[in-house]
Design a protein around this motif. Structure first.
Motif, mmCIF file in Angstrom:
data_model
loop_
_atom_site.group_PDB
_atom_site.id
_atom_site.type_symbol
_atom_site.label_atom_id
_atom_site.label_comp_id
_atom_site.label_asym_id
_atom_site.label_seq_id
_atom_site.Cartn_x
_atom_site.Cartn_y
_atom_site.Cartn_z
ATOM 1 N N MET A 25 36.390 30.328 -10.830
ATOM 2 C CA MET A 25 37.564 30.582 -11.644
ATOM 3 C C MET A 25 38.188 31.913 -11.239
ATOM 4 O O MET A 25 37.508 32.798 -10.700
ATOM 5 N N THR A 26 39.497 32.050 -11.470
ATOM 6 C CA THR A 26 40.197 33.272 -11.093
ATOM 7 C C THR A 26 41.117 33.725 -12.216
ATOM 8 O O THR A 26 41.681 32.913 -12.954
ATOM 9 N N PRO A 45 50.232 40.975 -19.877
ATOM 10 C CA PRO A 45 50.141 39.602 -19.362
ATOM 11 C C PRO A 45 48.846 39.336 -18.606
ATOM 12 O O PRO A 45 48.345 40.186 -17.872
ATOM 13 N N CYS A 46 48.302 38.135 -18.804
ATOM 14 C CA CYS A 46 47.102 37.720 -18.093
ATOM 15 C C CYS A 46 46.977 36.205 -18.176
ATOM 16 O O CYS A 46 47.129 35.624 -19.249
ATOM 17 N N SER A 47 46.716 35.570 -17.045
ATOM 18 C CA SER A 47 46.484 34.129 -17.028
ATOM 19 C C SER A 47 45.220 33.862 -16.213
ATOM 20 O O SER A 47 44.693 34.749 -15.539
ATOM 21 N N TYR A 48 44.732 32.621 -16.269
ATOM 22 C CA TYR A 48 43.529 32.285 -15.525
ATOM 23 C C TYR A 48 43.586 30.841 -15.071
ATOM 24 O O TYR A 48 44.261 29.999 -15.654
ATOM 25 N N SER A 49 42.853 30.574 -13.991
ATOM 26 C CA SER A 49 42.716 29.222 -13.463
ATOM 27 C C SER A 49 41.233 28.894 -13.473
ATOM 28 O O SER A 49 40.423 29.641 -12.910
ATOM 29 N N ILE A 50 40.889 27.779 -14.118
ATOM 30 C CA ILE A 50 39.481 27.444 -14.275
ATOM 31 C C ILE A 50 39.306 25.932 -14.156
ATOM 32 O O ILE A 50 40.107 25.172 -14.694
ATOM 33 N N PRO A 51 38.314 25.457 -13.412
ATOM 34 C CA PRO A 51 38.087 24.012 -13.321
ATOM 35 C C PRO A 51 37.816 23.413 -14.696
ATOM 36 O O PRO A 51 37.309 24.093 -15.597
ATOM 37 N N ALA A 52 38.162 22.148 -14.868
ATOM 38 C CA ALA A 52 37.935 21.481 -16.140
ATOM 39 C C ALA A 52 36.451 21.534 -16.508
ATOM 40 O O ALA A 52 35.585 21.230 -15.685
ATOM 41 N N ALA A 53 36.172 21.954 -17.716
ATOM 42 C CA ALA A 53 34.788 22.098 -18.164
ATOM 43 C C ALA A 53 34.202 20.736 -18.513
ATOM 44 O O ALA A 53 34.737 20.014 -19.357
ATOM 45 N N GLY A 54 33.102 20.381 -17.853
ATOM 46 C CA GLY A 54 32.452 19.113 -18.147
ATOM 47 C C GLY A 54 31.919 19.051 -19.564
ATOM 48 O O GLY A 54 31.850 17.981 -20.174
ATOM 49 N N SER A 55 31.566 20.203 -20.120
ATOM 50 C CA SER A 55 31.020 20.246 -21.469
ATOM 51 C C SER A 55 32.099 20.225 -22.541
ATOM 52 O O SER A 55 31.811 20.026 -23.711
ATOM 53 N N GLY A 56 33.352 20.476 -22.105
ATOM 54 C CA GLY A 56 34.435 20.556 -23.069
ATOM 55 C C GLY A 56 34.552 21.914 -23.729
ATOM 56 O O GLY A 56 35.439 22.139 -24.554
ATOM 57 N N LEU A 57 33.675 22.856 -23.376
ATOM 58 C CA LEU A 57 33.709 24.189 -23.965
ATOM 59 C C LEU A 57 34.854 25.007 -23.380
ATOM 60 O O LEU A 57 35.157 24.916 -22.188
ATOM 61 N N VAL A 126 37.730 36.915 -18.131
ATOM 62 C CA VAL A 126 37.537 35.548 -18.603
ATOM 63 C C VAL A 126 36.188 35.049 -18.089
ATOM 64 O O VAL A 126 35.826 35.284 -16.927
ATOM 65 N N PHE A 127 35.451 34.340 -18.956
ATOM 66 C CA PHE A 127 34.106 33.868 -18.639
ATOM 67 C C PHE A 127 34.057 32.350 -18.791
ATOM 68 O O PHE A 127 34.350 31.809 -19.862
ATOM 69 N N ASP A 128 33.698 31.660 -17.720
ATOM 70 C CA ASP A 128 33.592 30.208 -17.709
ATOM 71 C C ASP A 128 32.355 29.772 -18.492
ATOM 72 O O ASP A 128 31.235 30.130 -18.142
ATOM 73 N N SER A 129 32.554 28.974 -19.531
ATOM 74 C CA SER A 129 31.433 28.550 -20.375
ATOM 75 C C SER A 129 30.508 27.568 -19.679
ATOM 76 O O SER A 129 29.395 27.315 -20.158
ATOM 77 N N ASP A 130 30.949 26.985 -18.553
ATOM 78 C CA ASP A 130 30.129 26.010 -17.835
ATOM 79 C C ASP A 130 29.473 26.582 -16.584
ATOM 80 O O ASP A 130 28.726 25.887 -15.900
ATOM 81 N N GLU A 131 29.762 27.820 -16.247
ATOM 82 C CA GLU A 131 29.228 28.388 -15.012
ATOM 83 C C GLU A 131 28.730 29.794 -15.292
ATOM 84 O O GLU A 131 29.472 30.771 -15.162
ATOM 85 N N HIS A 132 27.464 29.914 -15.667
ATOM 86 C CA HIS A 132 26.918 31.209 -16.056
ATOM 87 C C HIS A 132 26.364 31.947 -14.842
ATOM 88 O O HIS A 132 25.163 32.177 -14.715
ATOM 89 N N ASN A 133 27.244 32.301 -13.935
ATOM 90 C CA ASN A 133 26.866 33.112 -12.786
ATOM 91 C C ASN A 133 28.066 33.948 -12.368
ATOM 92 O O ASN A 133 29.104 33.933 -13.029
ATOM 93 N N GLN A 134 27.930 34.667 -11.263
ATOM 94 C CA GLN A 134 28.979 35.596 -10.855
ATOM 95 C C GLN A 134 30.301 34.910 -10.518
ATOM 96 O O GLN A 134 31.366 35.518 -10.646
ATOM 97 N N LEU A 135 30.252 33.646 -10.074
ATOM 98 C CA LEU A 135 31.492 32.938 -9.745
ATOM 99 C C LEU A 135 32.210 32.468 -11.010
ATOM 100 O O LEU A 135 33.367 32.066 -10.945
#
Length: 347
Positions: A25-26, A45-57, A126-135
């Motif tokens: 995610m970026t 202003p701030c926006s983010y791009s994140i892959p669709a969360a499989g968990s829906g979170l 921004v923190f991806d709820s489906d990817e708990h690592n540095q990426l």
């Protein structure tokens, strides 16, 4: 064991390989500098791009304030979720004054009643709820300048300048290749100092920061190079210069998010001399190109080990590394799956 078990095992393995190994995610800040009058409302202003969360979170969105860099910044706002329940929370002097303008769309922060003390650098994370690592986490900064309209501004020089970094959001290389992660700085002076570091997946940076390398651009006005230093744990394959961080013979363990932070001592107004951005590096496993040269797309038994196999894409490009069958099985190229070793012909 059933005669169908090897086939089933191979189907499961192939299905796992077909999925993308990385979610990256970026975060993007369209305007890195914002100006507001005292008492006015302002949007950072701030926006983010994140892959669709499989968990829906939904992701967690935090805002920090810190003039000395991201590692020591203080959290001023957080939006987290407990299932579908949205939990916004502000901290310190920002209680009742900050909120997300449209959390369903982006991470833009609205600040009401701007004060002189609000001036400085803010960090949108921004923190991806489906990817708990540095990426699965990223951050960019916004510099806020608060002006008193009743005080005449210097029309000769205007407001002091500020540094701004330019770092690619992502880089992907095949394992074994060299890569340069550039970090260019606008308006940096000879007093600038760059630090490359990584952090764990956390909403604080100071406790988990690991310094990789540093480079002091100059030691004086007369300068023809910088003083570069790489941390002992990275000295075997890492090198740093004013142009960026170079990693030689990349390995899978090099897959992480690399942060570049600049500190320019020439800038003396709040937050104007500090900025930090990250590049997410994905190292993709590979085998020698000659194994796929001239071959159509498909899966092939490895020439050096019958228990291993690899996949070629169109154009003779190998893209998912060397894979190994479960113990006791060889890859049967004619059948297209792993089979008992006694039943497979090694090519």
């Amino acid at each position: 064991m059933s005669q169908f078990t090897p086939f089933v095992l191979c189907i499961i393995l192939a299905g796992a390989l077909a999925q993308s190994p990385f979610r990256i995610m970026t975060v993007t800040v369209p305007r890195p500098e914002v100006t507001a009058n005292i008492g006015s409302d302002v949007k950072l202003p701030c926006s983010y791009s994140i892959p669709a969360a499989g968990s829906g979170l939904k992701p967690t969105i935090n805002w920090y304030k810190g003039d000395d860099g991201i590692a020591t910044a203080t959290k001023i706002f957080s939006l987290s979720y407990h299932g579908p329940v949205q939990v916004p929370e502000a901290y310190g002097e920002f209680v009742g004054r900050v909120s997300l303008e449209n959390p369903a769309a982006d991470a833009t922060l609205k600040l009401t009643g701007a004060r002189t003390s609000d001036q400085g650098r803010y960090w949108c994370a921004v923190f991806d709820s489906d990817e708990h690592n540095q990426l699965g986490m990223d951050s960019k900064s916004v510099l806020l300048t608060v002006i008193d309209p009743n005080v005449p501004q210097d029309q000769g020089t205007g407001r002091p300048g500020h540094v701004e970094l330019h770092v690619p959001a992502q880089r992907q290389v095949f394992q074994g290749e060299d890569v340069l992660l550039p970090c260019e700085c606008d308006d940096c002076h000879w007093t600038s100092h760059k630090t490359w570091f990584s952090v764990s997946f956390d909403n604080t940076w100071a406790a988990t920061r690991e310094v990789i390398a540093t480079v002091g651009l100059c030691g004086g006005h007369q300068c023809h190079g910088g003083n570069a230093h790489v941390a002992p744990a990275f000295q075997d394959r890492f090198a740093v210069s004013t142009g960026g961080l170079k990693i030689s013979a990349t390995k899978r363990l090099d897959t992480r998010r690399y942060w570049c932070q600049v500190e320019d001592m020439t800038m003396n107004s709040r937050g104007s001399g500090v900025d930090a951005q990250s590049v997410a590096l994905a190292v993709v496993p590979s085998i020698p190109e000659s194994h796929c040269t001239g071959k159509p797309a498909g899966v092939y038994q490895h020439p050096d080990d019958c228990a291993k196999f690899y996949t070629c894409a169109e154009g003779g490009v190998q893209y998912d590394g060397v894979n190994t069958c479960p113990d006791g099985l060889y890859y049967d190229q004619a059948l297209g799956y792993c089979e008992w070793a006694s039943l497979v012909t090694c090519l």
